[in-house]
Design an enzyme around this catalytic site. Structure first.
Site, short mmCIF file in Angstrom:
data_model
loop_
_atom_site.label_atom_id
_atom_site.label_comp_id
_atom_site.label_asym_id
_atom_site.label_seq_id
_atom_site.Cartn_x
_atom_site.Cartn_y
_atom_site.Cartn_z
N SER A 299 -3.22 -7.41 2.93
CA SER A 299 -3.45 -7.29 4.38
C SER A 299 -3.83 -8.65 4.96
CB SER A 299 -4.57 -6.29 4.66
OG SER A 299 -4.19 -5.01 4.21
N LYS B 296 -17.96 -5.61 7.83
CA LYS B 296 -16.70 -6.31 8.14
C LYS B 296 -16.28 -5.99 9.56
CE LYS B 296 -14.06 -6.66 3.78
NZ LYS B 296 -12.87 -6.10 3.11
N ARG C 201 -1.90 -6.01 -8.45
CA ARG C 201 -0.77 -6.89 -8.16
C ARG C 201 -0.57 -7.93 -9.25
NH1 ARG C 201 -3.25 -8.08 -2.40
NH2 ARG C 201 -4.97 -8.10 -3.85
N HIS D 19 0.84 -1.21 0.00
CA HIS D 19 0.00 0.00 0.00
C HIS D 19 0.88 1.26 0.00
CE1 HIS D 19 -3.20 -2.55 2.25
NE2 HIS D 19 -3.68 -2.32 1.04
O1 PNS Z 1 -8.93 -2.52 0.38
P1 PNS Z 1 -10.16 -3.05 -0.29
O2 PNS Z 1 -11.02 -3.78 0.73
O3 PNS Z 1 -9.85 -3.87 -1.50
O4 PNS Z 1 -11.01 -1.77 -0.79
C1 PNS Z 1 -12.25 -1.92 -1.41
C2 PNS Z 1 -12.97 -0.55 -1.53
C3 PNS Z 1 -13.07 0.12 -0.16
C4 PNS Z 1 -12.19 0.35 -2.46
C5 PNS Z 1 -14.38 -0.81 -2.14
O5 PNS Z 1 -15.02 -1.82 -1.43
C6 PNS Z 1 -15.25 0.43 -2.15
O6 PNS Z 1 -15.01 1.37 -2.89
N1 PNS Z 1 -16.28 0.43 -1.28
C7 PNS Z 1 -17.17 1.56 -1.11
C8 PNS Z 1 -18.55 1.25 -1.70
C9 PNS Z 1 -18.59 1.59 -3.16
O7 PNS Z 1 -18.24 2.69 -3.58
N2 PNS Z 1 -19.02 0.63 -4.00
C10 PNS Z 1 -19.14 0.82 -5.42
C11 PNS Z 1 -17.90 0.34 -6.15
S1 PNS Z 1 -17.95 -1.41 -6.36
#
Ligand code: PNS
Length: 159
Positions: A127, A40, A89, A16
Site C-alpha cells: 500500500s 496511524k 512477499r 491483497h
Molecule cells: O497491513 P498491516 O499494517 O501489515 O497489518 C498489521 C496488523 C493489523 C495485522 C497488525 O498490526 C495487528 O494485528 N495489529 C493488531 C494488534 C495486535 O493484535 N498485536 C499483536 C500482534 S503483533
C-alpha cells in the site's frame, strides 16, 4: 472454517486481493478485518477502505469485510475464527511476520497463522508503494482496482 485476513488496507492492492481470492478457496469464510489504529493517520478513512474492499471482493460470496480495534486474536475469538491469513512477499517480510505469528500464538494457542506466498507479479507491491507512486502522479492502474486508482488520483490531484 473461518479465517481472518487482518491489515490496514490503506488502500487495498491487487496483491491483497490475490490473497483474499486464494484464501476464499481454502476456507469456508474469509473475514477481511481492517484495523482501526489510533497511532496511524491513514490516507483513506475507515469507511472508504471498507467500501473499496467490499467492491473489490464483491464477486467472492464467502468474503466479508469488517473493522476491529485491539488485538487481532481477540477479534478472531469474537468471530469464532481459527486462522489468521497473512501474505508473504519476500524474505524481508518473514522476520516481522514470524514475530507477529509467534506473539499471536502466545496470546491464543487455538489460533493458527497461515502464510500464503504472494503471487510473483505482486511480490514488490505494498500500500505504501502505491501511495507513493500516486502522490507523484505515476501509473497505478496495474497495481490497484479501477475504483481505488480513481480515488488515489483524486486524493493527490491538487498536490
Ligand atoms: O497491513 P498491516 O499494517 O501489515 O497489518 C498489521 C496488523 C493489523 C495485522 C497488525 O498490526 C495487528 O494485528 N495489529 C493488531 C494488534 C495486535 O493484535 N498485536 C499483536 C500482534 S503483533
Amino acid at each position: 472454517m473461518i479465517a481472518i485476513y487482518p491489515g490496514s488496507f490503506d488502500p487495498i492492492t491487487l496483491g491483497h486481493l490475490d490473497i483474499i481470492k486464494r484464501g476464499s478457496q481454502l476456507f469456508d469464510r474469509v473475514i477481511v478485518a481492517v484495523l482501526k489504529n489510533p497511532n496511524k493517520t491513514p490516507l483513506f478513512t475507515m469507511e472508504e477502505r471498507l467500501t473499496q474492499i467490499s467492491k473489490a471482493a464483491q464477486h467472492l460470496p464467502n468474503v466479508e469485510v469488517d473493522t476491529f480495534t485491539g488485538l487481532t486474536v481477540t477479534y478472531a475469538h469474537l468471530r469464532q475464527a481459527k486462522v489468521l491469513i497473512r501474505g508473504l512477499r519476500a524474505v524481508s517480510d518473514f522476520e516481522m511476520e514470524l514475530q507477529m505469528a509467534h506473539t499471536n500464538k502466545t496470546l491464543a494457542n487455538d489460533i493458527e497463522t497461515v502464510f500464503l506466498s504472494t503471487s510473483n507479479e505482486y511480490s514488490f507491491l505494498s500500500s505504501s508503494v502505491v501511495r507513493e507512486i500516486a502522490r507523484f502522479g505515476g501509473e497505478i492502474g496495474h497495481l490497484v482496482t479501477a475504483e481505488v486508482a480513481i480515488a488515489l488520483r483524486q486524493r493527490f490531484q491538487n498536490i
